[in-house]
Design a protein around this motif. Structure first.
Motif, PDB file in Angstrom:
ATOM      1  N   THR A 204     -21.574  -3.150 -37.367  1.00  0.00           N
ATOM      2  CA  THR A 204     -21.046  -1.767 -37.837  1.00  0.00           C
ATOM      3  C   THR A 204     -20.517  -1.037 -36.369  1.00  0.00           C
ATOM      4  O   THR A 204     -19.862  -0.192 -36.574  1.00  0.00           O
ATOM      5  CB  THR A 204     -22.251  -0.724 -38.063  1.00  0.00           C
ATOM      6  OG1 THR A 204     -23.169  -0.739 -37.162  1.00  0.00           O
ATOM      7  CG2 THR A 204     -22.580  -1.333 -39.452  1.00  0.00           C
ATOM      8  N   GLN A 205     -20.328  -1.770 -35.278  1.00  0.00           N
ATOM      9  CA  GLN A 205     -19.926  -1.124 -34.007  1.00  0.00           C
ATOM     10  C   GLN A 205     -18.362  -1.235 -34.013  1.00  0.00           C
ATOM     11  O   GLN A 205     -17.939  -2.436 -34.004  1.00  0.00           O
ATOM     12  CB  GLN A 205     -20.429  -1.959 -32.866  1.00  0.00           C
ATOM     13  CG  GLN A 205     -19.894  -1.376 -31.447  1.00  0.00           C
ATOM     14  CD  GLN A 205     -20.709  -2.450 -30.224  1.00  0.00           C
ATOM     15  OE1 GLN A 205     -21.493  -2.913 -30.529  1.00  0.00           O
ATOM     16  NE2 GLN A 205     -19.983  -2.089 -29.182  1.00  0.00           N
ATOM     17  N   SER A 206     -17.739  -0.235 -34.131  1.00  0.00           N
ATOM     18  CA  SER A 206     -16.214  -0.111 -34.476  1.00  0.00           C
ATOM     19  C   SER A 206     -15.502  -0.902 -32.973  1.00  0.00           C
ATOM     20  O   SER A 206     -14.546  -1.469 -33.265  1.00  0.00           O
ATOM     21  CB  SER A 206     -15.609   1.152 -34.443  1.00  0.00           C
ATOM     22  OG  SER A 206     -15.858   2.049 -33.774  1.00  0.00           O
TER      23      SER A 206
ATOM     24  N   ALA B 189     -15.709  -3.351 -39.391  1.00  0.00           N
ATOM     25  CA  ALA B 189     -16.692  -3.551 -39.100  1.00  0.00           C
ATOM     26  C   ALA B 189     -17.370  -3.550 -40.512  1.00  0.00           C
ATOM     27  O   ALA B 189     -17.003  -3.011 -41.453  1.00  0.00           O
ATOM     28  CB  ALA B 189     -17.441  -2.023 -38.302  1.00  0.00           C
ATOM     29  N   GLY B 190     -18.822  -4.100 -40.665  1.00  0.00           N
ATOM     30  CA  GLY B 190     -19.329  -4.368 -41.763  1.00  0.00           C
ATOM     31  C   GLY B 190     -19.386  -5.705 -42.401  1.00  0.00           C
ATOM     32  O   GLY B 190     -19.159  -6.782 -41.800  1.00  0.00           O
TER      33      GLY B 190
ATOM     34  N   PRO C  12     -27.094  -5.595 -37.015  1.00  0.00           N
ATOM     35  CA  PRO C  12     -26.844  -4.291 -36.467  1.00  0.00           C
ATOM     36  C   PRO C  12     -27.358  -4.227 -35.051  1.00  0.00           C
ATOM     37  O   PRO C  12     -28.218  -4.971 -34.559  1.00  0.00           O
ATOM     38  CB  PRO C  12     -27.371  -3.383 -37.272  1.00  0.00           C
ATOM     39  CG  PRO C  12     -27.955  -4.115 -38.394  1.00  0.00           C
ATOM     40  CD  PRO C  12     -28.006  -5.521 -38.358  1.00  0.00           C
TER      41      PRO C  12
END
Length: 159
Positions: free
Chosen positions: A63-65, A126-127, A59
């Motif tokens: 998770t940064q779109s 993301a993810g 992170p």
């Protein structure tokens, strides 16, 4: 051995833990081409890009779109494209020299796989999906370094 089989074998062995992959690069006997400027540039750039991609495995990058529109990612993408071209040029150089070994084929395979892995990172959500795509990119970049630095295998040791 065909190029496709050589690439598959190299990637299989590179993903398996071994004494060779566990040894620091400085301690391994380098291949005969590893000190040549073009090949050294490939290993240096692949190691640098691996470091960048490895940082994105945590992170907030996972998770940064908007990661793929970030200036850093755009630079990374351009560098990956240039690295793919350098690998293909190295492959062609080795073929022109009359070298028809595994490294020649593996360089071609990496040149072809880098844009595919980059496209997967770009397309990943993301993810977890992005994490998997980045892990595969990191493995490929690591392979790019290791196959050039690894000592050449003689035909008798491949048995």
């Amino acid at each position: 051995m065909t190029c496709n089989l050589a690439v598959a074998a190299a990637l299989l062995f590179a993903s398996e833990p071994s004494a060779v992959s566990a040894a620091p690069a400085a301690e391994m006997a380098a291949s005969s081409v590893s000190a040549e400027p073009a090949f050294k540039a490939i290993t240096d750039e692949a190691a640098s890009l691996k470091s960048v991609a490895s940082q994105w495995l945590s992170p907030p990058y996972l998770t940064q779109s908007e990661l793929t529109t970030d200036a850093g990612f755009i630079d990374f993408s351009q560098r990956i494209s240039a690295l793919a071209q350098a690998n293909m040029a190295a492959h062609l150089d080795m073929r022109q020299r009359g070298t028809d070994g595994d490294l020649t084929c593996i360089l071609r395979g990496i040149a072809e796989d880098l844009p595919v892995k980059l496209a997967a990172v770009k397309a990943a959500s993301a993810g977890d999906e992005r994490k998997l795509a980045l892990e595969e990119m990191v493995y490929l970049l690591n392979d790019n370094v290791e196959v050039i630095l690894a000592p050449p295998h003689s035909p008798s040791s491949a048995r």
